[in-house]
Write a protein that holds these residues in place. Structure first.
Motif, PDB file in Angstrom:
ATOM      1  N   SER A 120       0.833  -1.204   0.000  1.00 22.56           N
ATOM      2  CA  SER A 120       0.000   0.000   0.000  1.00 22.56           C
ATOM      3  C   SER A 120       0.869   1.256   0.000  1.00 22.56           C
ATOM      4  O   SER A 120       0.622   2.202  -0.756  1.00 22.56           O
ATOM      5  N   ILE A 121       1.894   1.265   0.831  1.00 24.11           N
ATOM      6  CA  ILE A 121       2.792   2.421   0.882  1.00 24.11           C
ATOM      7  C   ILE A 121       3.543   2.566  -0.438  1.00 24.11           C
ATOM      8  O   ILE A 121       3.750   3.681  -0.940  1.00 24.11           O
ATOM      9  N   GLY A 122       3.962   1.440  -1.052  1.00 22.37           N
ATOM     10  CA  GLY A 122       4.658   1.488  -2.340  1.00 22.37           C
ATOM     11  C   GLY A 122       3.793   2.106  -3.416  1.00 22.37           C
ATOM     12  O   GLY A 122       4.266   2.939  -4.216  1.00 22.37           O
ATOM     13  N   SER A 123       2.511   1.752  -3.451  1.00 22.03           N
ATOM     14  CA  SER A 123       1.617   2.338  -4.458  1.00 22.03           C
ATOM     15  C   SER A 123       1.402   3.823  -4.179  1.00 22.03           C
ATOM     16  O   SER A 123       1.307   4.629  -5.111  1.00 22.03           O
ATOM     17  N   GLN A 124       1.341   4.221  -2.913  1.00 20.39           N
ATOM     18  CA  GLN A 124       1.199   5.635  -2.572  1.00 20.39           C
ATOM     19  C   GLN A 124       2.439   6.413  -3.010  1.00 20.39           C
ATOM     20  O   GLN A 124       2.337   7.536  -3.508  1.00 20.39           O
ATOM     21  N   ILE A 125       3.623   5.816  -2.814  1.00 24.42           N
ATOM     22  CA  ILE A 125       4.872   6.480  -3.232  1.00 24.42           C
ATOM     23  C   ILE A 125       4.876   6.673  -4.743  1.00 24.42           C
ATOM     24  O   ILE A 125       5.269   7.731  -5.257  1.00 24.42           O
ATOM     25  N   THR A 126       4.439   5.649  -5.481  1.00 21.83           N
ATOM     26  CA  THR A 126       4.391   5.756  -6.941  1.00 21.83           C
ATOM     27  C   THR A 126       3.465   6.889  -7.373  1.00 21.83           C
ATOM     28  O   THR A 126       3.811   7.702  -8.238  1.00 21.83           O
ATOM     29  N   LEU A 127       2.278   6.959  -6.753  1.00 24.37           N
ATOM     30  CA  LEU A 127       1.325   8.025  -7.088  1.00 24.37           C
ATOM     31  C   LEU A 127       1.896   9.402  -6.767  1.00 24.37           C
ATOM     32  O   LEU A 127       1.771  10.347  -7.561  1.00 24.37           O
ATOM     33  N   LYS A 128       2.527   9.530  -5.609  1.00 22.21           N
ATOM     34  CA  LYS A 128       3.098  10.817  -5.219  1.00 22.21           C
ATOM     35  C   LYS A 128       4.249  11.200  -6.156  1.00 22.21           C
ATOM     36  O   LYS A 128       4.428  12.374  -6.499  1.00 22.21           O
ATOM     37  N   GLY A 129       5.034  10.198  -6.580  1.00 18.88           N
ATOM     38  CA  GLY A 129       6.122  10.463  -7.514  1.00 18.88           C
ATOM     39  C   GLY A 129       5.594  10.974  -8.839  1.00 18.88           C
ATOM     40  O   GLY A 129       6.144  11.925  -9.424  1.00 18.88           O
ATOM     41  N   GLU A 130       4.531  10.352  -9.340  1.00  9.43           N
ATOM     42  CA  GLU A 130       3.918  10.808 -10.589  1.00  9.43           C
ATOM     43  C   GLU A 130       3.349  12.215 -10.439  1.00  9.43           C
ATOM     44  O   GLU A 130       3.480  13.055 -11.329  1.00  9.43           O
ATOM     45  N   GLU A 131       2.716  12.468  -9.311  1.00  8.61           N
ATOM     46  CA  GLU A 131       2.146  13.799  -9.041  1.00  8.61           C
ATOM     47  C   GLU A 131       3.250  14.850  -8.991  1.00  8.61           C
ATOM     48  O   GLU A 131       3.117  15.945  -9.550  1.00  8.61           O
ATOM     49  N   LEU A 132       4.366  14.507  -8.349  1.00  7.11           N
ATOM     50  CA  LEU A 132       5.491  15.433  -8.270  1.00  7.11           C
ATOM     51  C   LEU A 132       6.080  15.700  -9.656  1.00  7.11           C
ATOM     52  O   LEU A 132       6.403  16.850  -9.996  1.00  7.11           O
TER      53      LEU A 132
END
Length: 143
Positions: A120-132
């Protein structure tokens, strides 16, 4: 014949305190000796055999444990199904399983929960990375 006391005994304040101290000393000694003279019961772990005079009777407990209470006296007649001995369950066993096995199962469940959290945290990191990355692109395009 009359009894007369020739010397008068006078107890001063210092001697009165000494007498009080002796009373406390003897009381403390009595309280210290009392527990030492008492008898205490102890727990013993025994095998599950009860020996009768003419024969040997085998008693099986449903689980291993320690004898908590003996409900019969030597020589007392008993009937089938009557409670003879109360047994405390062995603390090494948890719900019929060895404690180590129960702990292993609990740890496996905890490991699975932690793996789910990591995903779950890994998918959140991926989303935040894309957003950034999108924000960086927007800022560089605005310049």
């Amino acid at each position: 014949m009359a009894l007369t006391i020739k010397n008068k005994i006078d107890i001063g304040p210092g001697q009165a305190w000494a007498n009080v101290c002796w009373v406390f000393i003897f009381a403390a000694m009595g309280l210290a000796i009392f527990p030492l003279s008492a008898s205490f019961s102890r727990r013993e772990q025994v095998s599950s055999f009860l020996t009768a005079d003419p024969q040997i009777v085998r008693i099986d407990a449903p689980r291993p444990g320690r004898i908590q209470r003996i409900a019969v006296r030597e020589g007392q007649g008993v009937k089938r199904g009557e409670i003879l001995i109360s047994v405390d369950p062995d603390p090494v066993l948890v719900s019929g399983k060895p404690a180590a096995q129960a702990e292993l199962e609990r740890l496996k469940v905890t490991e699975q929960e932690l793996q789910n959290r990591v995903q779950s945290i890994g998918s959140q990191i991926t989303l935040k990375g894309e957003e950034l990355a999108d924000r960086i692109d927007a800022v560089t395009d605005a310049r």
